[in-house]
Design an enzyme around this catalytic site. Structure first.
Site, short mmCIF file in Angstrom:
data_model
loop_
_atom_site.label_atom_id
_atom_site.label_comp_id
_atom_site.label_asym_id
_atom_site.label_seq_id
_atom_site.Cartn_x
_atom_site.Cartn_y
_atom_site.Cartn_z
N SER B 12 0.81 -1.22 0.00
CA SER B 12 0.00 0.00 0.00
C SER B 12 0.85 1.27 0.00
O SER B 12 0.33 2.37 0.14
CB SER B 12 -0.93 0.01 1.22
OG SER B 12 -0.19 0.25 2.39
N SER B 13 2.14 1.13 -0.16
CA SER B 13 3.05 2.28 -0.09
C SER B 13 3.37 2.82 -1.48
O SER B 13 4.05 2.15 -2.28
CB SER B 13 4.34 1.84 0.61
OG SER B 13 5.42 2.70 0.31
N PRO B 14 2.91 4.04 -1.80
CA PRO B 14 3.22 4.60 -3.12
C PRO B 14 4.73 4.73 -3.37
O PRO B 14 5.20 4.42 -4.46
CB PRO B 14 2.56 5.98 -3.09
CG PRO B 14 1.48 5.85 -2.06
CD PRO B 14 2.02 4.92 -1.03
#
Lengths: 219, 219
Positions: B12-14
Site C-alpha cells: 500500500s506504499s506509493p
C-alpha cells in the site's frame, strides 16, 4: 520583481540546516529571492501528532546515520551536535527581530551563522550568550538583539508566524513554498529546482500538469 | 556471488511502488541481486507510533500531491488509487508463498504486477479474486496460490518476516539494506546507487568513511 520563495525551518532541524546552505543559491539561479521563516517544530508537532526524529523508535537510530551520510553525499560540512534536541525559540525570535529592525539580509546571515554554530561548531545555540557572540561577529549590537528577542511583541509575532505557517500547510523542516506549490524536505530540492526551472519556461508548463517535472529519465 | 540487496516494501506504499520500478535495474547495474521482502506497515507503525501518511493532519493533504509530482519527476506511471488505504496481507502472503514454491523471479514478477494493478490500473488488490486474475496472467495456478496464501504456515511466516525486519531496524517502505547499510525512502535511491558504486571501487572506500558518498557537488 517576482515574489520570493518561502523557506520555513526550525533551528534544531539537521535537514533544515542542509537546506539553509543551498536555498539562496538555487533561488538566485532562477532570479528569485527567499523569505526566511523560522518556525517551531514543537508547536507544529502538536498538530500533526509527530515527534522529533531522534526520539522515534528505530527511526531515531537511523536518522543520525542519515544526517551524516546525506551531508557527505551533498558535500555539506556537518558534525553531530552534543546539545540536541534543544530549544530554538530564542534563535527564532532573534531572527524575526533582525528581520524587523535590521533587514532581511542581515537576519539571513545571522540564521546561517546560528545553523553553522549548531551543526558544524557544536555550539549550544539555546544559550543567549552564544547567540550574542554570533551577533557580534556580524556587527550586531548583542544587547539590542537580546532585548528585542525577549520582548512580548516578538514572542507574540513568533506564535503568529507559526500559526500562519500551519494555516499554509507547513508541517516540517525544511519546507519550501513556491507560488503556492509546497515542497517538504531537503530531499525535494531536486524537485524545487525543476519547478523553478519550469516557471521560467512557460512553453514547457503549457504541455500540461506534472509533466513539467519530468527532469530525470528512468535510470 | 555477492549477497543480494534486501528490499522491504508494503503493497500500500506509493513510494514503495516507485522504488519497485527501479530497484532491480539499479542492483543489476552493480552486479547485485535483490531479495524482495513484503512487510506490513500496520505492524511496523505499532512499534514506531506512526500512522499511514494520508491519515496525518497537513501531511496527509501534502502527500497526495507529492506522490503525483514525484512520479512525474521520475517518469513513473501513477494514478491515484480509489481503494486506499487497503489491507495488503493477502498480497504479501501470496508473494511469500510464490517465493517458497515457485521461486524468487516469479514472486517478484507477481509483486510488480500487484503494485502496478494498485497504482496504475486502480484495482482493489485486497480482493483475492483480483490477485487470482493477476496470477493467471503470469501463468500461476490461482487456486494453488490462494490456498497457499491463506495457509497457517504462510500467515506465521509473514508475522515472523515482519519481526525479522523490525529487528534489523526496518521502519518504513521502501527500505533497502545493502551489506548492513540501511536506506529509508525512494528519495534515498540516489544514495543507494552511490553506495553500490562505491562498493565496486574499494580504492575509493579506503579514502575513508562517508567521503565515498560525495557524489554531488554543491549546486
Amino acid at each position: 520583481m517576482t515574489a520570493p520563495i518561502d523557506f520555513y525551518f526550525d533551528f534544531s532541524s539537521p535537514y533544515g540546516y542542509f537546506a539553509s546552505t543551498r536555498i539562496d543559491e538555487i533561488a538566485r539561479k532562477y532570479g528569485r529571492g527567499v523569505q526566511w521563516h523560522p518556525i517551531l517544530l514543537g508547536v507544529v508537532f502538536k498538530t500533526t501528532g509527530s515527534a522529533p526524529l531522534p526520539s522515534i523508535p528505530l527511526k531515531g537510530e537511523y536518522c543520525w546515520r542519515d544526517f551524516e551520510r546525506t551531508a557527505a553525499f551533498h558535500g555539506i560540512e556537518y558534525k553531530r551536535p552534543t546539545h540536541f534536541p534543544l530549544p530554538t525559540q530564542h534563535a527564532a525570535r532573534a531572527t524575526l527581530w533582525l528581520q524587523n529592525h535590521r533587514g532581511g539580509d542581515l537576519a539571513t546571515a545571522f540564521a546561517k551563522a546560528v545553523y553553522r554554530a549548531l551543526f558544524v561548531d557544536d555550539i549550544n545555540i539555546a544559550e543567549p550568550a552564544e547567540l550574542a557572540k554570533l551577533a557580534e561577529g556580524l556587527g550586531i549590537d548583542p544587547v539590542a538583539l537580546n532585548e528585542g528577542a525577549t520582548s512580548y511583541q516578538i514572542k507574540d509575532q513568533l506564535k503568529a508566524e507559526v500559526d500562519v505557517a500551519l494555516a499554509k500547510g507547513v508541517f516540517g523542516s525544511p519546507f519550501v513554498i513556491i507560488d503556492g506549490e509546497p515542497f517538504w524536505g531537503f530531499d525535494r530540492f531536486d524537485q524545487v529546482e525543476a519547478y523553478l526551472k519550469s516557471l521560467r519556461q512557460p512553453e514547457l508548463r503549457a504541455v500540461g500538469g506534472n509533466d513539467i517535472l519530468k527532469e530525470k529519465k528512468p535510470a
